[in-house]
Design an enzyme around this catalytic site. Structure first.
Site, PDB file in Angstrom:
ATOM      1  N   HIS A 192       0.773  -1.131   0.140  1.00  0.00           N
ATOM      2  CA  HIS A 192       0.019  -0.222   0.130  1.00  0.00           C
ATOM      3  C   HIS A 192       0.832   1.297   0.082  1.00  0.00           C
ATOM      4  CE1 HIS A 192       0.885  -0.742   4.168  1.00  0.00           C
ATOM      5  NE2 HIS A 192       0.881   0.424   4.379  1.00  0.00           N
ATOM      6  N   ASP A 200       0.694   8.366   9.744  1.00  0.00           N
ATOM      7  CA  ASP A 200       1.412   8.299   8.735  1.00  0.00           C
ATOM      8  C   ASP A 200       2.213   9.825   8.733  1.00  0.00           C
ATOM      9  OD1 ASP A 200       0.655   5.827   7.944  1.00  0.00           O
ATOM     10  OD2 ASP A 200      -0.306   6.487   5.910  1.00  0.00           O
ATOM     11  N   GLU A 284      -4.026  -3.150   5.856  1.00  0.00           N
ATOM     12  CA  GLU A 284      -4.856  -4.004   6.601  1.00  0.00           C
ATOM     13  C   GLU A 284      -5.952  -4.669   5.469  1.00  0.00           C
ATOM     14  OE1 GLU A 284      -5.283  -1.201  10.707  1.00  0.00           O
ATOM     15  OE2 GLU A 284      -6.492  -0.719   8.777  1.00  0.00           O
ATOM     16  N   LYS A 397      -3.420  -8.333   8.979  1.00  0.00           N
ATOM     17  CA  LYS A 397      -3.733  -7.163   9.885  1.00  0.00           C
ATOM     18  C   LYS A 397      -5.402  -7.087   9.525  1.00  0.00           C
ATOM     19  CE  LYS A 397      -2.293  -2.744  11.609  1.00  0.00           C
ATOM     20  NZ  LYS A 397      -1.437  -1.796  11.550  1.00  0.00           N
ATOM     21  N   HIS A 402     -14.016   0.708  15.663  1.00  0.00           N
ATOM     22  CA  HIS A 402     -14.743   0.625  17.037  1.00  0.00           C
ATOM     23  C   HIS A 402     -15.786   1.911  16.947  1.00  0.00           C
ATOM     24  CE1 HIS A 402     -12.503   4.240  18.600  1.00  0.00           C
ATOM     25  NE2 HIS A 402     -11.473   3.612  18.190  1.00  0.00           N
ATOM     26  N   THR A 444      -6.100  -4.515  15.911  1.00  0.00           N
ATOM     27  CA  THR A 444      -5.454  -3.255  16.379  1.00  0.00           C
ATOM     28  C   THR A 444      -6.336  -2.796  17.772  1.00  0.00           C
ATOM     29  OG1 THR A 444      -6.800  -2.000  14.894  1.00  0.00           O
ATOM     30  CG2 THR A 444      -4.442  -2.712  14.518  1.00  0.00           C
ATOM     31  N   GLU A 482      -2.009  -5.053  18.409  1.00  0.00           N
ATOM     32  CA  GLU A 482      -1.212  -3.819  18.185  1.00  0.00           C
ATOM     33  C   GLU A 482      -2.204  -2.733  18.860  1.00  0.00           C
ATOM     34  OE1 GLU A 482      -0.688  -2.688  14.221  1.00  0.00           O
ATOM     35  OE2 GLU A 482       0.407  -4.682  13.712  1.00  0.00           O
ATOM     36  N   ASN A 483      -1.536  -1.693  19.451  1.00  0.00           N
ATOM     37  CA  ASN A 483      -2.155  -0.579  19.660  1.00  0.00           C
ATOM     38  C   ASN A 483      -2.302   0.498  18.567  1.00  0.00           C
ATOM     39  OD1 ASN A 483       0.825  -0.320  20.275  1.00  0.00           O
ATOM     40  ND2 ASN A 483       0.535   1.694  21.066  1.00  0.00           N
ATOM     41  N   ALA A 484      -3.383   1.006  18.547  1.00  0.00           N
ATOM     42  CA  ALA A 484      -3.905   1.804  17.347  1.00  0.00           C
ATOM     43  C   ALA A 484      -3.266   3.031  17.299  1.00  0.00           C
ATOM     44  CB  ALA A 484      -5.278   1.892  17.318  1.00  0.00           C
ATOM     45  N   LEU A 485      -3.053   3.624  18.662  1.00  0.00           N
ATOM     46  CA  LEU A 485      -2.520   5.024  18.579  1.00  0.00           C
ATOM     47  C   LEU A 485      -1.255   4.970  19.852  1.00  0.00           C
ATOM     48  CD1 LEU A 485      -5.823   7.057  18.878  1.00  0.00           C
ATOM     49  CD2 LEU A 485      -4.547   6.940  17.044  1.00  0.00           C
ATOM     50  N   ARG A 520       5.149   3.069  18.553  1.00  0.00           N
ATOM     51  CA  ARG A 520       6.062   2.763  17.683  1.00  0.00           C
ATOM     52  C   ARG A 520       7.517   3.482  18.174  1.00  0.00           C
ATOM     53  NH1 ARG A 520       5.679   2.526  12.108  1.00  0.00           N
ATOM     54  NH2 ARG A 520       3.492   2.981  12.187  1.00  0.00           N
TER      55      ARG A 520
END
Length: 578
Positions: A192, A200, A284, A397, A402, A444, A482-485, A520
């Site tokens: 992607h 990003d 994803e 992924k 949510h 996530t 994974e954590n999203a944020l 990250r």
């Protein structure tokens, strides 16, 4: 010391604050000594001032609690010896078999933690970005007990110029760097575009020759009902058509993975332990239904269906005719609102009499979600055949969508391709598809709690994670998270620990997540207070369900570790200047 701080700070292009007195950045642990060496003997007199916050509140950054300064002076080789000895002692204490003085990791005890590397770890000229900072940071992660790193391998970098010409440049060096530090690698086949999604910070487009083909035939791009084209990922509507200079997109992905396997054959199953196969935007398995680029979508909008390119419409037409309803094949829903509407604003998603719950809606949503499942099936078939008998695991992924989860229609999930409503489980079919290929379900938003989210949007990340956990257990598929944020506070860490235990029902038993990847590697992670909490978090994750020590005790040991290793950090800084 200033040098190593600025190098680590450079990881995301922002300066890292350096305390001239050595009490701030001096605690950034890029040392190579193992945390295990310090867990053995925490300083009894050390005071632990654990900061507790109210639910939903994120920790502020605070300086280290203790001014402890160790007189320890070790060079890097001594640090490596200390690390190896500590690992060996710990393994022997746990009765593990130790061969050649190197301890294998305890199997099945806890949840190994990986850390995502910066998106731009490899530059556009195919060299490693911020090489010294990268090296120092990997040393720090290893010292904290991290299992490994997750690395995006960008299609747009490696096969940028011409089809079939692969430049693995910086990746060769990064893989060797990870191996040198004893870190495992989760390699993401990133088919992607980087740019346009949450978090990003850089832009890496699809390969030039792919973009040229899309420019010639815009229907190769995902398209919404207003004709907006999305260049993040080639439309799955043309998966099996030779539209990319004589090859199908799925063939291109397969050829890329095969070339990767050939290039890094000597590391597969040993250093490279997992291949995460990109299947859509942000890597994803989903449609690009909520693009942030140019402000098209904003949280918590419902997003929009992405099925209006000629290839998707052609497939829809064929499905409608096969189902005896040709009138349903002309278009996707046009009464489903706009990207930033809420479900009740639309005819299609509203709870009473909404089109989603009509015969047409069921037909369309079945087709739309099945197209996504078929896409996953095709690429997984390719990936599993390529990496068969190499010892690597394959993962996929899935997005943690949510928002509006508490509504009947679950509109944002539907536009993304997950046919999940109050009356239908949309994650079990995905889990079953992954099970057929022996793949890992990577999910996530593991760090989020329901009450932290906007209540008017009926967000429910905890309920969503529980649903996914139940689906994976039913399908007997390993679940990774994974954590999203980005989150550095203990409140988020505690939620990750709770979610990773997978205690979702009476049948969960000793099940746990198979791995967790932390978002990250960046300057904030290496801030002394955040680093102390992160080291404690990694330790608790490795203890798993059996761990029964309180946070304060683990944090006290972590704080001691951060300070004791400070001289090693200084030695590393000196080494990096030469």
């Amino acid at each position: 010391m200033a040098m190593i701080a600025s190098q680590i700070g450079a990881l995301s292009g922002t300066p890292f604050p350096v305390d001239a007195s050595g009490s701030g950045a001096g605690d950034v642990t890029t040392a190579t000594v193992s945390a295990a060496a310090v867990w053995k003997s925490p300083a009894p007199a050390l005071k632990c001032k654990a900061q507790r916050q109210r639910p939903g509140e994120i920790d502020g950054l605070s300086p280290p609690v203790s001014p402890l300064r160790s007189p320890l002076r070790l060079d890097l080789s001594a640090a490596c010896q200390a690390f190896a000895m500590a690992e060996t002692e710990e393994a022997a204490a746990e009765g593990e078999y130790v061969a050649g003085g190197v301890a294998p990791k305890a199997v099945g005890k806890g949840v190994p933690v990986y850390v995502m590397m910066p998106l731009d770890s490899v530059k556009m000229d195919n060299t490693v970005n911020r090489r010294k900072a990268m090296n120092a940071s990997l040393q720090a992660l290893k010292s904290a007990g991290v299992e490994g790193v997750m690395m995006d391998v960008w299609w747009g970098l490696v096969e940028r110029e011409k089809p079939g010409e692969y430049n693995w440049g910086g990746y060769i060096e990064l893989m060797e760097m990870a191996k040198k530090h004893g870190l495992k690698v989760q390699a993401v086949m990133s088919f992607h575009q980087c740019g346009g999604n949450v978090g990003d910070s850089v832009t890496i487009p699809l390969p030039k020759w792919v973009v040229e083909e899309i420019d010639k035939d815009p229907d190769l791009a995902y398209t919404d009902q207003w004709g907006r084209r999305n260049y993040e990922y080639v439309s799955l509507g043309c998966d099996t058509l030779p539209v990319l200079k004589g090859r199908t997109p799925v063939q291109c992905y397969g050829d890329f993975m095969r070339a990767f396997g050939d290039q890094f054959k000597h590391l597969l199953g040993d250093t490279i332990v997992e291949i995460q196969v990109g299947m859509g935007p942000a890597g994803e398995l989903r449609y690009p239904s909520y693009p942030e680029q140019d402000g098209v979508w904003k949280f918590p909008g419902i997003g929009a269906f992405q099925c209006f390119d000629k290839y998707m419409i052609g497939s829809l037409k064929a499905a409608a005719e096969a189902g005896g309803k040709p009138e349903w094949g002309h278009s996707g829903p046009t009464d489903a609102g706009h990207y930033n509407n809420w479900p009740e604003d639309t005819q299609f998603f509203r709870k009473e009499g909404g089109g989603w719950n009509s015969p047409y809606g069921e037909f369309f949503l079945n087709w739309y979600s099945q197209m996504l499942l078929d896409h996953g099936e095709r690429i997984l078939s390719s990936a599993t055949s390529i990496f068969k008998n190499t010892g690597v695991k394959i993962s996929v992924k899935i997005a943690g969508i949510h928002w509006h989860y508490g509504t009947r229609s679950h509109a944002p999930e539907l536009t993304a391709g997950y046919y999940n409503t109050r009356f239908r489980d949309g994650y079990l079919p995905i889990a079953q598809m992954l099970a057929r290929h022996g793949a890992i379900f990577n999910f996530t938003c593991i760090e989020m709690r329901d009450h932290e989210q906007p209540q008017d949007a009926l967000c429910a990340p905890e309920k969503l994670v529980r649903q996914v956990a139940l689906a994976t257990q039913q399908a007997q598929v390993p679940l990774a998270g994974e954590n999203a944020l980005p989150r550095y506070d203990e409140y988020a860490h505690e939620q990750i620990l709770r979610a990773s235990a997978l205690d979702v029902d009476e049948n969960s038993g000793d099940k746990q997540m198979c791995a967790f990847t932390y978002l990250r590697m960046n300057p904030n992670l290496f801030h002394p207070d955040n680093w102390r909490k992160f080291v404690a978090f990694v330790k608790k994750m490795k203890e798993g369900k059996e761990g029964n020590r309180c946070w304060e005790q683990v944090e006290r040991e972590a704080e001691h570790f951060v300070h004791v290793t400070q001289p090693l950090v200084q030695e590393a800084a000196v080494a990096l200047t030469h």
